[in-house]
Design an enzyme around this catalytic site. Structure first.
Site, mmCIF file in Angstrom:
data_model
loop_
_atom_site.group_PDB
_atom_site.id
_atom_site.type_symbol
_atom_site.label_atom_id
_atom_site.label_comp_id
_atom_site.label_asym_id
_atom_site.label_seq_id
_atom_site.Cartn_x
_atom_site.Cartn_y
_atom_site.Cartn_z
ATOM 1 N N SER A 129 0.821 -1.211 0.000
ATOM 2 C CA SER A 129 0.000 0.000 0.000
ATOM 3 C C SER A 129 0.853 1.257 0.000
ATOM 4 C CB SER A 129 -0.906 0.018 1.230
ATOM 5 O OG SER A 129 -1.621 1.236 1.249
ATOM 6 N N LYS A 183 -4.590 -6.882 3.212
ATOM 7 C CA LYS A 183 -4.618 -5.735 2.289
ATOM 8 C C LYS A 183 -6.051 -5.438 1.839
ATOM 9 C CE LYS A 183 -3.016 -2.429 -0.351
ATOM 10 N NZ LYS A 183 -3.902 -2.162 -1.423
ATOM 11 N N HIS A 186 -7.577 -3.603 4.586
ATOM 12 C CA HIS A 186 -7.007 -2.243 4.518
ATOM 13 C C HIS A 186 -7.813 -1.410 3.520
ATOM 14 C CE1 HIS A 186 -4.493 0.685 2.359
ATOM 15 N NE2 HIS A 186 -3.777 0.829 3.456
ATOM 16 N N ASN A 187 -8.046 -1.971 2.346
ATOM 17 C CA ASN A 187 -8.767 -1.215 1.321
ATOM 18 C C ASN A 187 -10.222 -0.989 1.710
ATOM 19 O OD1 ASN A 187 -6.306 -1.543 0.015
ATOM 20 N ND2 ASN A 187 -7.275 -1.556 -1.988
ATOM 21 N N GLU A 190 -10.078 1.855 3.866
ATOM 22 C CA GLU A 190 -9.804 3.005 2.975
ATOM 23 C C GLU A 190 -11.117 3.512 2.352
ATOM 24 O OE1 GLU A 190 -6.617 2.233 0.063
ATOM 25 O OE2 GLU A 190 -7.860 3.122 -1.484
HETATM 26 C C1 6PG Z 1 -3.171 1.360 -1.708
HETATM 27 C C2 6PG Z 1 -4.485 1.446 -2.430
HETATM 28 C C3 6PG Z 1 -4.442 0.828 -3.764
HETATM 29 C C4 6PG Z 1 -5.802 0.833 -4.453
HETATM 30 C C5 6PG Z 1 -6.171 2.155 -4.973
HETATM 31 C C6 6PG Z 1 -7.381 2.151 -5.902
HETATM 32 O O1 6PG Z 1 -3.209 0.836 -0.606
HETATM 33 O O2 6PG Z 1 -2.155 1.807 -2.226
HETATM 34 O O3 6PG Z 1 -5.444 0.771 -1.683
HETATM 35 O O4 6PG Z 1 -4.016 -0.499 -3.634
HETATM 36 O O5 6PG Z 1 -5.763 -0.050 -5.490
HETATM 37 O O6 6PG Z 1 -6.373 3.055 -3.929
HETATM 38 O O7 6PG Z 1 -8.485 1.583 -5.368
HETATM 39 P P1 6PG Z 1 -9.919 1.863 -6.010
HETATM 40 O O8 6PG Z 1 -9.715 2.119 -7.481
HETATM 41 O O9 6PG Z 1 -10.711 0.629 -5.798
HETATM 42 O O10 6PG Z 1 -10.448 3.063 -5.314
#
Ligand code: 6PG
Length: 474
Positions: A129, A183, A186-187, A190
């Site tokens: 990430s 991960k 994590h997302n 996010e």
């Molecule tokens: C990270 C992000 C990354 C992710 C993008 C796009 O941790 O660097 O999570 O891996 O792929 O942020 O995600 P979306 O296109 O689904 O918003």
């Protein structure tokens, strides 16, 4: 012939920057991408030791690598990853390691690890990430795989990762697909936090008539207080950015349709599959999906109209700040519940403190609140949720009334706040003494004889709804 210490396949922004980061550690990096020219551009100016060597095809990449080989993949999830592994694996030999550093479904990672193990090739599924800046200057790395594979690549991955207080934000979190699962969570966090910040922006805009740059200023101030996080920082920057074409705030000229590459949906699916109410993640994924349904939005607005917002009371901006601070902590708490459940289901033995430590630097969800999660005793069965950890909750607990005022105002004014409101309902539901789930059980028993349990007697019971309505134990 050059002997490179590591190979990188997939040279879009993330792969390119990760290659540069590896080269900066003094490693010679062999690179390959099926798009011609990417490797050449990357390699120019990076020749020699600690350099980047462009390879024309998978064969020359593998031939350029010192044994045992290590190859990092940064290609799109799914079929593209399988295709690259299919090309590389027959050229590799027992003891070599492939590291999938892209986003991946953890189930795919487990299947790939098994298939490669049959050839003696080690596999690490590493969640990486930090976006393009992180890849270049130090990402956060959540690895999954066997100890042997990890030992072989650990110094290299620790070398390129972010550091906080001298500690690398890089760890083997568990076996198999554990790294990609972490991960994915994590997302999910996010997604929830991005949506909360976007809702806070919308509330200030509609409630106070504030402009994007002024809201950006407010976010920058909040970010200097207890709410500080990378995501709030970038939101403040984005809101204050002026569009060069029109002179308007950039955010005012961006189409309001959110995209996604699927990882938030994976997190929501994992939560549903594991029976974990990670409502913030799911609502955030739905909010993006809804935003993208432009035609439907337009026809429903035309058909139903929308309420006129009232003006909110005094102190609204501070209420929104407190609501954001509280709700953000709940979103992380849901994420850690999901980690617990995944760990229990798959027997991964995930350690929440070490995951929180890896997330403190480099990654997209880095935030000050992670320090409290590192310290929280969330493995203690008496403390099943971060929400019951006093030091974690202490900074926000007084903001509950503000959160309620904000959600109430939004609902009355027709301002959508799917994540603010669902997280509040989540907290309320968890502390409700008797939920209406009792009625759900009666309904299910009525039409499907699904049975129910009683509060006063052990066992499963069914009421004979369509005959004399007596109850029998089943
Ligand atoms: C990270 C992000 C990354 C992710 C993008 C796009 O941790 O660097 O999570 O891996 O792929 O942020 O995600 P979306 O296109 O689904 O918003």
């Amino acid at each position: 012939m050059t002997t490179a210490q590591v190979g990188v396949v997939g040279l879009a922004v993330m792969g390119g920057n990760l290659s540069r980061n590896l080269a900066r550690q003094g490693l010679t990096v062999a690179v390959y991408d099926r798009v011609q020219g990417l490797g050449r551009d990357l390699a120019s100016g990076h020749e020699g030791v600690g350099g980047i060597v462009d390879c024309a095809n998978p064969e020359s990449l593998i031939a350029a690598l010192a044994r045992p080989r290590a190859v990092i993949l940064l290609v799109p999830a799914g079929r593209a990853t399988d295709a690259v592994i299919r090309d590389l694996a027959p050229l590799m030999e027992a003891g070599d390691t492939i590291i999938d550093a892209g986003n991946a479904r953890f189930e795919d990672t487990e299947n790939r690890e098994k298939a490669l193990a049959a050839m003696g090739i080690r596999f690490i599924g590493a969640g990486v990430s930090g976006g393009e800046e992180g890849a270049l200057h130090g990402p956060s790395i959540m690895a999954g795989g066997g100890q042997g594979a990890w030992d072989a690549v650990r110094p290299m991955l620790e070398g390129i990762s972010a550091r906080v207080d001298g500690e690398p934000c890089c760890a083997l979190v568990g076996p198999g697909g554990a790294g990609h699962f972490v991960k994915t969570v994590h997302n999910g966090i996010e997604y929830a936090v991005l949506q909360l910040i976007a809702e806070a922006y919308h509330l200030l805009r509609e409630g106070l008539g504030e402009t994007a740059p002024r809201i950006g200023e407010a976010f920058a101030d909040w970010n200097a207080s207890g709410l500080d996080s990378y995501l709030l920082e970038v939101s403040a920057e984005a809101l204050r950015h002026e569009d060069a074409r029109t002179g308007r705030p950039l955010v005012d000229v961006i189409l309001d349709e959110a995209g996604n590459k699927g990882t938030g949906v994976w997190a929501a699916q994992a939560a549903l599959g594991l029976g974990v109410p990670a409502t913030g993640v799911a609502e955030a994924a739905f909010a993006r999906a809804l935003s993208a349904r432009r035609e439907q939005r337009e026809s429903i607005r035309a058909a139903l109209g929308s309420p006129e917002p009232d003006s909110p009371g005094e102190g609204f901006q501070e209420d929104v700040r407190q609501a954001l601070e509280f709700a953000t902590r709940v979103a992380y708490a849901q994420g850690f519940d999901l980690i617990h459940a995944g760990s229990d289901e798959h027997g991964w033995g995930l350690d929440c403190a070490s995951i929180a430590r890896v997330w403190r630097g480099g990654c997209i969800i880095r935030a000050r609140l992670l320090d409290a999660i590192v310290e929280a005793n969330i493995h203690d069965p008496g403390t099943p949720s971060l929400l019951t950890d006093p030091p974690y909750m202490a900074p926000v607990i007084a903001g509950e009334a503000a959160w309620r005022r904000v959600v109430s105002w939004a609902v009355l004014s027709g301002i959508p706040v799917p994540v603010f409101s669902s997280l509040l309902s989540y907290v309320d539901a968890l502390r409700t003494e008797r939920l209406p789930a009792a009625l759900i059980q009666a309904q299910r028993d009525f039409f499907g004889a699904h049975t129910y349990r009683r509060i006063d007697v052990d066992g499963a019971f069914h009421t004979l709804w369509s005959s004399d309505r007596s109850e029998k134990e089943v």
